[in-house]
Design an enzyme around this catalytic site. Structure first.
Site, PDB file in Angstrom:
ATOM      1  N   GLN A 287       0.837  -1.202   0.000  1.00  0.00           N
ATOM      2  CA  GLN A 287       0.000   0.000   0.000  1.00  0.00           C
ATOM      3  C   GLN A 287       0.871   1.250   0.000  1.00  0.00           C
ATOM      4  O   GLN A 287       1.835   1.325   0.751  1.00  0.00           O
ATOM      5  CB  GLN A 287      -0.911  -0.008   1.227  1.00  0.00           C
ATOM      6  CG  GLN A 287      -1.896  -1.175   1.262  1.00  0.00           C
ATOM      7  CD  GLN A 287      -3.107  -0.963   0.366  1.00  0.00           C
ATOM      8  OE1 GLN A 287      -3.247   0.052  -0.308  1.00  0.00           O
ATOM      9  NE2 GLN A 287      -3.989  -1.937   0.345  1.00  0.00           N
ATOM     10  N   TYR A 316      -6.244 -12.385  -2.289  1.00  0.00           N
ATOM     11  CA  TYR A 316      -5.460 -11.223  -2.729  1.00  0.00           C
ATOM     12  C   TYR A 316      -4.558 -10.740  -1.590  1.00  0.00           C
ATOM     13  O   TYR A 316      -4.586  -9.578  -1.207  1.00  0.00           O
ATOM     14  CB  TYR A 316      -6.381 -10.073  -3.175  1.00  0.00           C
ATOM     15  CG  TYR A 316      -7.446 -10.505  -4.139  1.00  0.00           C
ATOM     16  CD1 TYR A 316      -7.177 -10.567  -5.509  1.00  0.00           C
ATOM     17  CD2 TYR A 316      -8.706 -10.871  -3.698  1.00  0.00           C
ATOM     18  CE1 TYR A 316      -8.149 -10.969  -6.402  1.00  0.00           C
ATOM     19  CE2 TYR A 316      -9.685 -11.288  -4.578  1.00  0.00           C
ATOM     20  CZ  TYR A 316      -9.406 -11.340  -5.927  1.00  0.00           C
ATOM     21  OH  TYR A 316     -10.380 -11.736  -6.806  1.00  0.00           O
ATOM     22  N   CYS A 412     -10.566  -0.669  -4.136  1.00  0.00           N
ATOM     23  CA  CYS A 412      -9.905   0.556  -4.604  1.00  0.00           C
ATOM     24  C   CYS A 412     -10.590   1.075  -5.861  1.00  0.00           C
ATOM     25  O   CYS A 412     -10.062   1.949  -6.546  1.00  0.00           O
ATOM     26  CB  CYS A 412      -8.415   0.297  -4.848  1.00  0.00           C
ATOM     27  SG  CYS A 412      -8.098  -0.983  -6.047  1.00  0.00           S
TER      28      CYS A 412
HETATM   29  N1  SAH Z   1      -4.052  -7.039   0.714  1.00  0.00           N
HETATM   30  C1  SAH Z   1      -2.763  -6.712   0.154  1.00  0.00           C
HETATM   31  C2  SAH Z   1      -2.722  -6.675  -1.379  1.00  0.00           C
HETATM   32  C3  SAH Z   1      -3.855  -5.989  -2.057  1.00  0.00           C
HETATM   33  S1  SAH Z   1      -3.535  -5.584  -3.758  1.00  0.00           S
HETATM   34  C4  SAH Z   1      -2.308  -5.367   0.686  1.00  0.00           C
HETATM   35  O1  SAH Z   1      -3.125  -4.558   1.109  1.00  0.00           O
HETATM   36  O2  SAH Z   1      -1.113  -5.113   0.706  1.00  0.00           O
HETATM   37  C5  SAH Z   1      -4.182  -6.907  -4.652  1.00  0.00           C
HETATM   38  C6  SAH Z   1      -3.277  -8.114  -4.687  1.00  0.00           C
HETATM   39  O3  SAH Z   1      -3.972  -9.114  -5.425  1.00  0.00           O
HETATM   40  C7  SAH Z   1      -1.954  -7.919  -5.392  1.00  0.00           C
HETATM   41  O4  SAH Z   1      -0.924  -8.370  -4.558  1.00  0.00           O
HETATM   42  C8  SAH Z   1      -2.079  -8.785  -6.655  1.00  0.00           C
HETATM   43  O5  SAH Z   1      -0.857  -9.347  -7.049  1.00  0.00           O
HETATM   44  C9  SAH Z   1      -3.067  -9.848  -6.228  1.00  0.00           C
HETATM   45  N2  SAH Z   1      -3.877 -10.522  -7.247  1.00  0.00           N
HETATM   46  C10 SAH Z   1      -4.350 -10.048  -8.418  1.00  0.00           C
HETATM   47  N3  SAH Z   1      -5.152 -10.937  -9.021  1.00  0.00           N
HETATM   48  C11 SAH Z   1      -5.205 -12.030  -8.209  1.00  0.00           C
HETATM   49  C12 SAH Z   1      -5.895 -13.279  -8.283  1.00  0.00           C
HETATM   50  N4  SAH Z   1      -6.676 -13.604  -9.310  1.00  0.00           N
HETATM   51  N5  SAH Z   1      -5.722 -14.136  -7.258  1.00  0.00           N
HETATM   52  C13 SAH Z   1      -4.942 -13.836  -6.201  1.00  0.00           C
HETATM   53  N6  SAH Z   1      -4.279 -12.666  -6.089  1.00  0.00           N
HETATM   54  C14 SAH Z   1      -4.398 -11.765  -7.078  1.00  0.00           C
END
Ligand code: SAH
Length: 457
Positions: A287, A316, A412
């Site tokens: 973030q 995610y 977001c």
């Molecule tokens: N919760 C974490 C990341 C959020 S961003 C934080 O706040 O730091 C979204 C994340 O989802 C990213 O790390 C991206 O690489 C991942 N992502 C994108 N598509 C995905 C999918 N189909 N399955 C799992 N992760 C995914």
């Protein structure tokens, strides 16, 4: 049907009232029912518009002269911030930005016929200099290497030194690297001819740790003058603990390539979040606003009403930030993430913090959740924090199979949030309490929010 004819042509000028603001932060004027999107204008203003571009059902314009100004206009800003993608809302005073974000979610819900309350946006006390990461394109202009930002909807670089929303120490680092690239006559990437060496300078700085990572993204495998660049960066920037080269040989808008070469120091930087320590690698999502992220995650955890007995999924999961910050409030948390480097970071972060009840798996959330369901995993709560494109129908289906009592959706992008909420409502969930926007990205049009969904009896 006859083809619509635009009532204006390029370079026309006319007086108009600005009646609305688009989600991209453009003022809207209407000629009859023909909309004209006017850069750097604000609802309530009367302006002379100059037409810059005409399409069949709308046009773009600029402000030639402000006749009547809005009270919400912020004067203390450099025009380049608004005309580039850096701070497109910086022309609005901060309270008006917060209202704009709340209203955006409200309007989208209304369009989707979803009844839900949207709380006032939680803002920052000092909504500047908050970004802990910068990705700055490097281009040659009039024979000189420049760093800056693209003019909106273009790839024309506008040289910039003060980026306004970035940690000032990051701005300083970008200029030092720029000056070194000039001094040692490196070539900037040329997008048109797909030539040259340095594409982007990426800088990340730990908000608490002050550790800094510099990544030089190159088109070529080789980074000329590598040793002397490293020496000079280290001398000029004592906070730097990691210097990397990332190679991106492709003709693409994607900023980072897959290959990283460590030039000096560590492969990660460390920072703290809600009292935990995190390792952050060059390709991992982290973030960008650490101050509001703490607010956001605290809020998300509170809203989940965790009691220590729950099984939780963090789809995610990135480098594990949500999983690890809630771990002490749950029995077991399972994270799934698609980027291998991020999963490695997440596992390492669990170790660093001595957390034993968090498990991280590499994969697509939608596929992994089906696997978990087949293995009999029954989560009480699922946290969803997807990228801007939101959830896939498969993911929503997987949640439907698992039937958690609660879903905490950190979004977001309000457009995909509202689309997905509609699906969840059709799957037997209802929105619990107010949707809470949190201003993760002051001065920009981005809108972050937390929504809780509860399974209906
Ligand atoms: N919760 C974490 C990341 C959020 S961003 C934080 O706040 O730091 C979204 C994340 O989802 C990213 O790390 C991206 O690489 C991942 N992502 C994108 N598509 C995905 C999918 N189909 N399955 C799992 N992760 C995914």
């Amino acid at each position: 049907m006859s083809k619509k004819i635009a009532p204006v042509k390029k370079n026309d000028q006319f007086e108009a009232d600005i009646i609305d603001l688009t989600y991209q932060g453009m003022g809207v004027a209407k000629l009859g029912d023909f909309p004209v999107f006017v850069a750097n204008s604000i609802p309530g203003e009367r302006v002379v518009v100059g037409i810059t571009k005409v399409a069949s059902s709308y046009a773009f314009g600029r402000v030639v002269k402000v006749l009547q100004e809005s009270e919400d206009r912020n004067h203390d800003i450099d025009n380049a911030l608004v005309t580039t993608g850096i701070a497109p809302l910086a022309n609005l005073k901060y309270p008006a930005q917060l209202t704009f974000k709340q209203k955006q979610i409200q309007e989208l819900l209304k369009k989707q016929h979803i009844e839900a309350e949207v709380a006032a946006t939680l803002g920052m006390e000092n909504p500047f200099g908050y970004r802990n990461k910068a990705q700055i394109p490097v281009r040659e202009i009039k024979g000189q290497i420049e760093t800056g930002f693209y003019r909106r909807n273009s790839h024309n670089l506008v040289p910039i030194e003060d980026y306004f929303i970035q940690d000032p120490k990051i701005d300083e680092a970008v200029l030092i690297v720029r000056d070194l690239l000039r001094k040692y006559h490196l070539s900037a990437y040329d997008e048109v001819n797909h030539r040259g060496v340095v594409r982007t300078v990426m800088v990340r700085r730990g908000y608490y740790s002050h550790e800094m990572m510099i990544v030089i993204v190159t088109k070529s495998k080789k980074l000329p003058m590598q040793e002397v660049l490293v020496d000079e960066i280290r001398q000029a920037l004592p906070e730097v603990t990691s210097i990397m080269q990332n190679v991106n040989p492709d003709k693409t808008n994607v900023i980072m390539g897959e290959k990283n070469n460590l030039l000096w120091g560590n492969k990660v930087i460390f920072d703290n979040l809600l009292g935990l320590k995190f390792a952050i690698g060059p390709n991992s999502f982290y973030q960008v606003n650490p101050q509001t992220t703490e607010k956001l995650y605290t809020l998300a955890a509170e809203k989940a009403e965790l009691t220590g007995t729950e099984t939780v999924i963090d789809a995610y999961s990135g480098i594990g930030t949500i999983s690890l910050t809630i771990a002490k409030h749950v029995a077991q948390v399972y994270g799934v993430e698609i980027v291998p480097g991020a999963v490695d970071d997440a596992k390492r972060n669990a170790d660093i913090n001595g957390i034993k009840n968090a498990k991280f798996v590499l994969g697509k959330a939608e596929e992994q959740m089906i696997k978990w369901a087949a293995e009999g995993l029954k989560p009480d709560v699922i946290f969803l924090d997807p990228p801007r494109k939101g959830l896939t129908p498969e993911l929503i289906e997987a949640v439907g199979i698992m039937k958690p009592k609660k879903i905490v959706y950190v979004s977001c992008n309000p457009a995909t949030l509202v689309r997905d909420l509609d699906e969840f409502i059709n799957t037997g969930y209802q929105i619990d309490g107010a949707i809470q926007p949190v201003d993760q990205f002051p001065q920009t049009t981005h809108v972050e929010s937390v929504t809780v969904l509860e399974r209906q009896k």
